[in-house]
Scaffold this motif. Structure first.
Motif, PDB file in Angstrom:
ATOM      1  N   ALA A 128       9.509  47.789  50.083  1.00 28.08           N
ATOM      2  CA  ALA A 128       9.853  48.804  51.086  1.00 28.08           C
ATOM      3  C   ALA A 128      10.817  48.229  52.117  1.00 28.08           C
ATOM      4  N   LEU A 129      10.560  46.993  52.558  1.00 21.85           N
ATOM      5  CA  LEU A 129      11.453  46.358  53.537  1.00 21.85           C
ATOM      6  C   LEU A 129      12.837  46.133  52.937  1.00 21.85           C
ATOM      7  N   ALA A 130      12.848  45.706  51.659  1.00 16.83           N
ATOM      8  CA  ALA A 130      14.147  45.489  50.997  1.00 16.83           C
ATOM      9  C   ALA A 130      14.923  46.798  50.879  1.00 16.83           C
ATOM     10  N   GLU A 131      14.180  47.883  50.571  1.00 20.34           N
ATOM     11  CA  GLU A 131      14.831  49.196  50.477  1.00 20.34           C
ATOM     12  C   GLU A 131      15.370  49.632  51.834  1.00 20.34           C
ATOM     13  N   GLN A 132      14.570  49.411  52.896  1.00 21.95           N
ATOM     14  CA  GLN A 132      15.029  49.749  54.248  1.00 21.95           C
ATOM     15  C   GLN A 132      16.266  48.944  54.618  1.00 21.95           C
ATOM     16  N   ALA A 133      16.234  47.645  54.273  1.00 22.92           N
ATOM     17  CA  ALA A 133      17.391  46.798  54.585  1.00 22.92           C
ATOM     18  C   ALA A 133      18.629  47.276  53.830  1.00 22.92           C
ATOM     19  N   ARG A 134      18.439  47.693  52.563  1.00 25.64           N
ATOM     20  CA  ARG A 134      19.577  48.166  51.771  1.00 25.64           C
ATOM     21  C   ARG A 134      20.162  49.447  52.376  1.00 25.64           C
ATOM     22  N   VAL A 135      19.264  50.363  52.771  1.00 29.11           N
ATOM     23  CA  VAL A 135      19.724  51.619  53.382  1.00 29.11           C
ATOM     24  C   VAL A 135      20.452  51.332  54.695  1.00 29.11           C
ATOM     25  N   ALA A 136      19.890  50.430  55.518  1.00 29.72           N
ATOM     26  CA  ALA A 136      20.519  50.084  56.794  1.00 29.72           C
ATOM     27  C   ALA A 136      21.881  49.440  56.573  1.00 29.72           C
ATOM     28  N   LYS A 137      21.950  48.611  55.520  1.00 32.69           N
ATOM     29  CA  LYS A 137      23.223  47.950  55.209  1.00 32.69           C
ATOM     30  C   LYS A 137      24.271  48.962  54.777  1.00 32.69           C
ATOM     31  N   GLU A 138      23.840  49.925  53.953  1.00 31.30           N
ATOM     32  CA  GLU A 138      24.773  50.964  53.506  1.00 31.30           C
ATOM     33  C   GLU A 138      25.265  51.806  54.681  1.00 31.30           C
ATOM     34  N   ARG A 139      24.333  52.159  55.611  1.00 31.99           N
ATOM     35  CA  ARG A 139      24.731  52.921  56.790  1.00 31.99           C
ATOM     36  C   ARG A 139      25.718  52.130  57.646  1.00 31.99           C
ATOM     37  N   ALA A 140      25.416  50.852  57.845  1.00 34.65           N
ATOM     38  CA  ALA A 140      26.317  50.017  58.656  1.00 34.65           C
ATOM     39  C   ALA A 140      27.691  49.916  58.007  1.00 34.65           C
ATOM     40  N   GLU A 141      27.689  49.806  56.672  1.00 37.42           N
ATOM     41  CA  GLU A 141      28.958  49.733  55.949  1.00 37.42           C
ATOM     42  C   GLU A 141      29.748  51.029  56.114  1.00 37.42           C
ATOM     43  N   ALA A 142      29.006  52.156  56.036  1.00 37.04           N
ATOM     44  CA  ALA A 142      29.678  53.448  56.204  1.00 37.04           C
ATOM     45  C   ALA A 142      30.249  53.584  57.610  1.00 37.04           C
ATOM     46  N   ARG A 143      29.463  53.155  58.622  1.00 37.69           N
ATOM     47  CA  ARG A 143      29.961  53.217  59.999  1.00 37.69           C
ATOM     48  C   ARG A 143      31.189  52.338  60.176  1.00 37.69           C
ATOM     49  N   ARG A 144      31.167  51.154  59.553  1.00 36.07           N
ATOM     50  CA  ARG A 144      32.295  50.230  59.652  1.00 36.07           C
ATOM     51  C   ARG A 144      33.564  50.853  59.041  1.00 36.07           C
ATOM     52  N   LYS A 145      33.360  51.513  57.914  1.00 40.21           N
ATOM     53  CA  LYS A 145      34.511  52.158  57.271  1.00 40.21           C
ATOM     54  C   LYS A 145      35.087  53.267  58.136  1.00 40.21           C
ATOM     55  N   LYS A 146      34.159  54.096  58.706  1.00 41.27           N
ATOM     56  CA  LYS A 146      34.617  55.191  59.568  1.00 41.27           C
ATOM     57  C   LYS A 146      35.376  54.660  60.779  1.00 41.27           C
ATOM     58  N   ARG A 147      34.809  53.562  61.377  1.00 41.38           N
ATOM     59  CA  ARG A 147      35.456  52.972  62.540  1.00 41.38           C
ATOM     60  C   ARG A 147      36.832  52.436  62.163  1.00 41.38           C
ATOM     61  N   ALA A 148      36.880  51.795  60.997  1.00 42.55           N
ATOM     62  CA  ALA A 148      38.176  51.266  60.551  1.00 42.55           C
ATOM     63  C   ALA A 148      39.173  52.389  60.323  1.00 42.55           C
ATOM     64  N   GLU A 149      38.677  53.513  59.742  1.00 41.21           N
ATOM     65  CA  GLU A 149      39.568  54.658  59.514  1.00 41.21           C
ATOM     66  C   GLU A 149      40.061  55.241  60.829  1.00 41.21           C
ATOM     67  N   ARG A 150      39.146  55.334  61.829  1.00 37.54           N
ATOM     68  CA  ARG A 150      39.548  55.865  63.135  1.00 37.54           C
ATOM     69  C   ARG A 150      40.590  54.966  63.802  1.00 37.54           C
ATOM     70  N   VAL A 151      40.344  53.654  63.741  1.00 37.42           N
ATOM     71  CA  VAL A 151      41.294  52.698  64.335  1.00 37.42           C
ATOM     72  C   VAL A 151      42.650  52.802  63.658  1.00 37.42           C
ATOM     73  N   ALA A 152      42.584  52.897  62.305  1.00 36.49           N
ATOM     74  CA  ALA A 152      43.848  53.005  61.556  1.00 36.49           C
ATOM     75  C   ALA A 152      44.582  54.281  61.919  1.00 36.49           C
ATOM     76  N   ALA A 153      43.832  55.395  62.073  1.00 36.55           N
ATOM     77  CA  ALA A 153      44.451  56.678  62.435  1.00 36.55           C
ATOM     78  C   ALA A 153      45.051  56.611  63.830  1.00 36.55           C
ATOM     79  N   ARG A 154      44.320  55.957  64.762  1.00 32.39           N
ATOM     80  CA  ARG A 154      44.821  55.822  66.126  1.00 32.39           C
ATOM     81  C   ARG A 154      46.102  55.003  66.159  1.00 32.39           C
ATOM     82  N   GLU A 155      46.124  53.915  65.418  1.00 30.57           N
ATOM     83  CA  GLU A 155      47.311  53.061  65.383  1.00 30.57           C
ATOM     84  C   GLU A 155      48.493  53.820  64.778  1.00 30.57           C
TER      85      GLU A 155
END
Length: 208
Positions: A171-198
């Motif tokens: 269960a902890l491993a699954e939670q960590a995987r989900v959290a990692k995927e969410r963080a990765e998605a947030r990182r991508k969105k942030r990168a896309e926003r930064v790229a769009a702003r630039e």
């Protein structure tokens, strides 16, 4: 037998008054298929038995119960059985009845083998019913061999604890995987926003 007379000692043959029943006894033993000592002859009918010098005559005597087969001597085990039943209940087993040491009466090795067989049988049953996997089976098998568990109850509690621990880790491993995927998605969105702003900044600079 010697008889003393006036002229001296004279040898006089003795005459037995007891009838000879040796032949009848032998024939009866052969007919009854027993030993000669197992043949009983009625002492009141000894004269009739002595006359019987053929198998036919002996058979007649057997039929009339003058000659019969002795009953076998019974060596009763009733007392032994009663004693053994009492021993099963724990009687007659005090210090005064013991000859060997405690290890000689019930060896430590026998107790060890019994315990190992009980615990290994339990592990095998759990593995076959898919309650534990082969990895947990091997781990617990080696721990049993190392004298870690004394009873089935302790081993069962350990199995339940280990399974709960495995479920919790999954269960902890699954939670960590989900959290990692969410963080990765947030990182991508942030990168896309930064790229769009630039990109927007570059376009405005180009216009001016």
């Amino acid at each position: 037998r010697l008889l003393r007379l006036s002229c001296g000692l004279v040898d006089v043959p003795t005459v037995s008054t007891m009838p000879n029943i040796k032949l009848a006894r032998r024939l009866a033993a052969d007919i009854l298929k027993v030993g000669v000592n197992k043949v009983f002859i009625d002492p009141n009918e000894v004269n009739d038995v002595a006359v019987a010098n053929s198998r036919q005559g002996v058979r007649k005597l057997i039929k009339t119960k003058v000659v019969s087969k002795r009953m076998p001597v019974v060596h009763s085990r009733a007392r032994v059985r009663a004693y053994n039943e009492a021993k099963k209940k724990g009687r007659h087993t005090g210090t005064g009845k013991r000859k060997g040491s405690a290890n000689a009466r019930l060896p430590v090795k026998v107790l060890w083998m019994r315990r190992m067989r009980v615990l290994r049988r339990m592990l095998k049953k759990y593995r076959e019913s898919k309650k534990i996997d082969k990895h947990l089976y091997h781990e617990l098998y080696m721990q049993v061999k190392g004298n870690k568990y004394k009873t089935k109850r302790v081993l069962m509690e350990t199995i339940h604890h280990q399974k709960a621990e495995i479920i919790r880790e999954k269960a902890l491993a699954e939670q960590a995987r989900v959290a990692k995927e969410r963080a990765e998605a947030r990182r991508k969105k942030r990168a896309e926003r930064v790229a769009a702003r630039e990109a927007a900044t570059l376009q405005e600079a180009a216009r001016s």
